[in-house]
Design a protein around this motif. Sequence first.
Motif, mmCIF file in Angstrom:
data_model
loop_
_atom_site.group_PDB
_atom_site.id
_atom_site.type_symbol
_atom_site.label_atom_id
_atom_site.label_comp_id
_atom_site.label_asym_id
_atom_site.label_seq_id
_atom_site.Cartn_x
_atom_site.Cartn_y
_atom_site.Cartn_z
ATOM 1 N N THR A 122 0.871 -1.670 -0.040
ATOM 2 C CA THR A 122 -0.248 0.063 -0.189
ATOM 3 C C THR A 122 0.399 1.654 -0.153
ATOM 4 O O THR A 122 2.334 0.878 0.318
ATOM 5 C CB THR A 122 -1.302 -0.103 1.215
ATOM 6 O OG1 THR A 122 0.351 0.497 2.499
ATOM 7 C CG2 THR A 122 -1.894 -1.165 1.443
ATOM 8 N N LYS A 123 0.470 2.232 -0.510
ATOM 9 C CA LYS A 123 1.569 3.591 -0.552
ATOM 10 C C LYS A 123 1.085 4.416 1.413
ATOM 11 O O LYS A 123 2.144 4.704 1.013
ATOM 12 C CB LYS A 123 0.597 4.544 -1.282
ATOM 13 C CG LYS A 123 0.298 4.399 -2.451
ATOM 14 C CD LYS A 123 -0.623 5.466 -3.864
ATOM 15 C CE LYS A 123 0.402 5.288 -5.430
ATOM 16 N NZ LYS A 123 -0.301 6.053 -6.057
ATOM 17 N N LYS A 124 -0.231 3.719 1.705
ATOM 18 C CA LYS A 124 0.582 4.373 3.141
ATOM 19 C C LYS A 124 0.099 3.204 4.435
ATOM 20 O O LYS A 124 -0.200 2.101 4.079
ATOM 21 C CB LYS A 124 -0.458 5.427 3.507
ATOM 22 C CG LYS A 124 -2.325 4.830 3.835
ATOM 23 C CD LYS A 124 -3.190 6.006 3.229
ATOM 24 C CE LYS A 124 -4.301 5.477 3.070
ATOM 25 N NZ LYS A 124 -5.666 6.686 3.080
ATOM 26 N N THR A 125 0.608 3.562 5.394
ATOM 27 C CA THR A 125 0.663 2.779 6.588
ATOM 28 C C THR A 125 -0.377 2.035 6.987
ATOM 29 O O THR A 125 -1.345 3.310 7.260
ATOM 30 C CB THR A 125 2.248 2.777 8.071
ATOM 31 O OG1 THR A 125 2.754 3.420 7.081
ATOM 32 C CG2 THR A 125 1.966 2.146 8.898
ATOM 33 N N PRO A 126 -1.118 1.150 7.159
ATOM 34 C CA PRO A 126 -2.558 0.710 7.616
ATOM 35 C C PRO A 126 -2.893 1.009 8.533
ATOM 36 O O PRO A 126 -2.192 1.308 9.656
ATOM 37 C CB PRO A 126 -2.420 -1.063 7.659
ATOM 38 C CG PRO A 126 -1.854 -1.487 6.670
ATOM 39 C CD PRO A 126 -0.465 -0.202 7.033
ATOM 40 N N GLY A 127 -3.790 1.580 9.121
ATOM 41 C CA GLY A 127 -4.401 2.127 10.882
ATOM 42 C C GLY A 127 -4.046 0.922 11.775
ATOM 43 O O GLY A 127 -4.116 0.223 11.016
ATOM 44 N N LYS A 128 -4.228 0.668 12.745
ATOM 45 C CA LYS A 128 -4.342 0.349 13.938
ATOM 46 C C LYS A 128 -5.033 -1.273 13.995
ATOM 47 O O LYS A 128 -4.986 -2.332 13.671
ATOM 48 C CB LYS A 128 -4.128 0.965 15.056
ATOM 49 C CG LYS A 128 -2.749 0.157 16.402
ATOM 50 C CD LYS A 128 -3.008 1.098 17.424
ATOM 51 C CE LYS A 128 -1.635 0.558 19.008
ATOM 52 N NZ LYS A 128 -1.553 1.109 19.964
#
Length: 173
Positions: free
Chosen positions: A156-162
Amino acid sequence: MPRLHASDLTTMGKCMMMWAFRKVDGIITPASPSMIVGTGTHKSVATNLKYKRDEGEEIPLDHAQDAARDATKEEIESGGIYLVGDEKKEEKKIVAGAIDSAVNLATAHHKSIAPGIDPKRIEESFVVDVKGHDIQLAGTIDVQQQNGNINDLKTTKKTPGKGTADESIQMTM
C-alpha cells in the motif's frame, strides 16, 4: 456449491453490480497500476520464500528482482493496465514506474523482512463450508511460518491503521 473468496465479499460490499459483471458476466476490468505492483511483488516474495523453505536459503537478490520485474510485465501483458484520463497519455511512464515499484518492494522484502521468516507453507489454499448455508468461503494463506504465525503480504502507499486487520474481511477470514 458456490464458492466465495474474500475479494468477492469485499467487491459485493462496494458494488453488487461490479461483482456480477465480473463473476456472472465475465467482464474483466484491467488491474490498476497499484494492483499490478502488488501482484509482481507478491510473486517475487513467494518465489523467494518457497526457495528458502526448500533449500534453506533465499534466492539471490537479483533473482528476486527479476521475478518481480517479470511477473509485473506478465500481468500487464496478459490483462492490460487500467488507466483513466490523462494517465493514458503517460502509459509508458506509468508502466515503467509500476515495474520499478515492484522491484523496489521485492528488494526491500528480500533484504529486511524475508531473513526473519521461517516459512512452512506458502500460497496454500483453503476452503471452509459455511454451516447452515449452501456456500463455501475460500482463500489463500500467503505464508505460514514454522511457529504457526501467518503472514499476509500487502503493498500500500500508506501504512494501514492500527485496527485495519481487525476490520478487513480478508484478514479476519
